[in-house]
Design a protein around this motif. Structure first.
Motif, short mmCIF file in Angstrom:
data_model
loop_
_atom_site.label_atom_id
_atom_site.label_comp_id
_atom_site.label_asym_id
_atom_site.label_seq_id
_atom_site.Cartn_x
_atom_site.Cartn_y
_atom_site.Cartn_z
N ASN A 25 -6.67 55.87 17.51
CA ASN A 25 -6.93 56.38 18.84
C ASN A 25 -8.32 57.04 19.04
OD1 ASN A 25 -4.44 55.35 20.23
ND2 ASN A 25 -3.62 56.89 19.04
N ALA A 67 -12.92 49.78 25.71
CA ALA A 67 -12.28 48.79 24.97
C ALA A 67 -13.04 47.55 24.28
CB ALA A 67 -10.76 48.39 25.25
N GLU A 127 -11.58 52.24 30.96
CA GLU A 127 -10.91 52.09 29.78
C GLU A 127 -11.27 50.68 29.19
OE1 GLU A 127 -6.87 52.79 30.84
OE2 GLU A 127 -6.91 55.06 31.03
N GLY A 182 -15.23 63.06 28.20
CA GLY A 182 -14.08 62.14 27.80
C GLY A 182 -13.59 62.19 26.28
N PRO A 191 -9.69 55.46 34.69
CA PRO A 191 -9.00 54.27 34.43
C PRO A 191 -10.04 52.88 34.58
CG PRO A 191 -7.62 55.27 35.83
CD PRO A 191 -9.01 55.97 35.67
N LEU A 218 -10.64 59.04 29.73
CA LEU A 218 -11.36 58.28 30.55
C LEU A 218 -10.92 58.07 31.78
CD1 LEU A 218 -12.66 55.73 27.95
CD2 LEU A 218 -14.06 57.18 28.96
N GLN A 253 -10.12 59.39 23.61
CA GLN A 253 -10.59 58.79 24.98
C GLN A 253 -10.11 59.49 26.11
OE1 GLN A 253 -10.29 54.52 25.03
NE2 GLN A 253 -12.12 54.38 23.80
#
Length: 409
Positions: free
Chosen positions: A20, A40, A36, A295, A33, A31, A29
């Motif tokens: 994570n 990733a 995200e 973040g 939405p 962040l 993280q």
């Protein structure tokens, strides 16, 4: 479990984030939405290339034939003799192309963007060195480049602003808040949020959401790997102490990473600025508490409501209220000691290195030199290795305006 395996696993736990993105209690993280998915994507792409032979070989070629690596380790003999203590050595990142360590991770980030099919690099900058390095990477790889910079820093670092523009980058002035590095990061994040499909946010230090603290650290590890080998070849030993300035912490983690498993004292030097009052310094480790910014979780200079406090340093690249999560973890574990150097001490070290060795350092780097002089005097004998993270061309207007050129060193 054997002692060797145990040591290796302890070392791994101390230096590698979990899945994570946490180094102990720090990192992660945090962040919105809509970011995200893009983060990733970056994480997946980085893990695909971090051990890919073709990517590594291309980056090595760039470092040798474009950046001019390896940079040397230099014995500052005159400065050492004048100081009357331990011998001081400098890892000369000021001789890296563009004049600082920043290009080490910018070329890596640019190559990653190319691998991902992105068309644009977006970033913040304080002292301008990250901006210049990223503009250089963008020009090299044929990518667009947008650099966000606070108006205060634009005025202080005019030569670097011109360099970025000459390299083809768009420099976006940031006019809100204190108009320095923290606000530049805010602005760059907003720009990335608006165009994440075509761009990649190239964070300028070992800060921000996972995977950037890990990724930038990995690209900067070349500094420590070289320095450890070079110092041992020069002296037959490892240094007793390694020092580096710490703002976000990329140059420091770059050189510290190679010595974490060695019996070497590691010291990170933060900017004390004008003093201990809120808004007069950017000494995050010394006066901060755990909090969340941009973040990720780290030590943070903050008010009672958890909002970032105003910060100050004569060195624009150090005036950030947070710090890298790995540094925060290394502070808590006690592996690295974090100290401070004031503007005055920075000034004196700037002139001393310029006049005793013919090397004009960046004001950021001069903080590390300043404390290394203190360390060397206290030790009396032995060796201190300093990461001289950048050269001082960018700071000449500020130095002359504020301190002149006749300052006694």
């Amino acid at each position: 479990m054997s002692e060797q395996t145990s040591t290796r696993e302890n070392f791994r736990r101390a230096t590698v984030p979990d899945d994570n993105g946490f180094f102990g209690a720090y990192g992660g993280q945090f962040l919105p939405p809509q970011l995200e998915g893009p983060f990733a994507e970056i994480t997946k792409a980085y893990h695909e290339i971090e051990n890919d032979a073709a990517f590594i070989n291309e980056l090595r070629y760039i470092r040798t034939h474009f950046q001019g690596r390896p940079t040397p380790v230099y014995h500052a003999r005159t400065l050492s003799l004048e100081n009357g203590g331990a011998q001081i050595y400098l890892k000369r990142e000021d001789l890296n192309h563009t004049g600082a360590h920043k290009l080490n991770h910018c070329m890596g980030e640019g190559l990653l963007a190319k691998y991902m099919g992105k068309k644009k690099l977006i970033a913040e900058t304080g002292a301008g060195q990250h901006g210049v390095a990223l503009a250089t990477a963008a020009a090299h790889f044929g990518l667009e480049c947008e650099i966000h910079m606070g108006e205060v820093d634009i005025a202080k670092q005019a030569p670097n602003v011109s360099r970025m523009q000459l390299l083809g980058a768009t420099v976006v002035p940031v006019r809100h808040g204190l108009r320095t590095l923290k606000e530049a990061v805010d602005s760059a994040f907003e720009a990335y949020l608006a165009d994440f499909e075509n761009s990649i946010y190239c964070i300028g230090s070992v800060v921000g959401p996972h995977p950037f603290p890990m990724m930038v650290r990995d690209f900067q590890k070349v500094v420590g790997i070289e320095a450890r080998e070079q110092f041992h070849e020069m002296t037959g030993n490892l240094p007793d102490v390694v020092e580096a300035c710490v703002g976000g912490g990329s140059n420091a983690i770059g050189i510290f990473s190679a010595f974490l498993d060695d019996p070497v004292e590691l010291i990170g030097v933060e900017p004390l600025g004008r003093g201990t009052a809120v808004g007069d310094n950017a000494a995050t480790m010394t006066y901060g508490m755990p909090g969340v910014i941009h973040g990720f979780k780290c030590y943070l200079l903050q008010d009672e409501e958890g909002q970032p406090s105003p910060v100050y340093s004569c060195a624009s690249g150090l005036d950030y209220p947070g710090v890298g999560p790995e540094h925060s973890h290394l502070k808590d574990t006690g592996r690295v000691r974090y100290v401070t150097a004031s503007d005055e001490e920075c000034r004196d070290a700037f002139f001393a290195l310029s006049r005793k060795e013919g090397i004009i350092p960046a004001l950021e780097s001069a903080h590390a030199v300043a404390h290394a002089l203190v360390t060397a005097r206290e030790m009396g004998t032995g060796t201190v290795l300093v990461n001289l993270s950048g050269r001082g061309d960018k700071d000449m207007d500020y130095v002359i305006e504020n301190w002149g050129i006749g300052q006694d060193s």
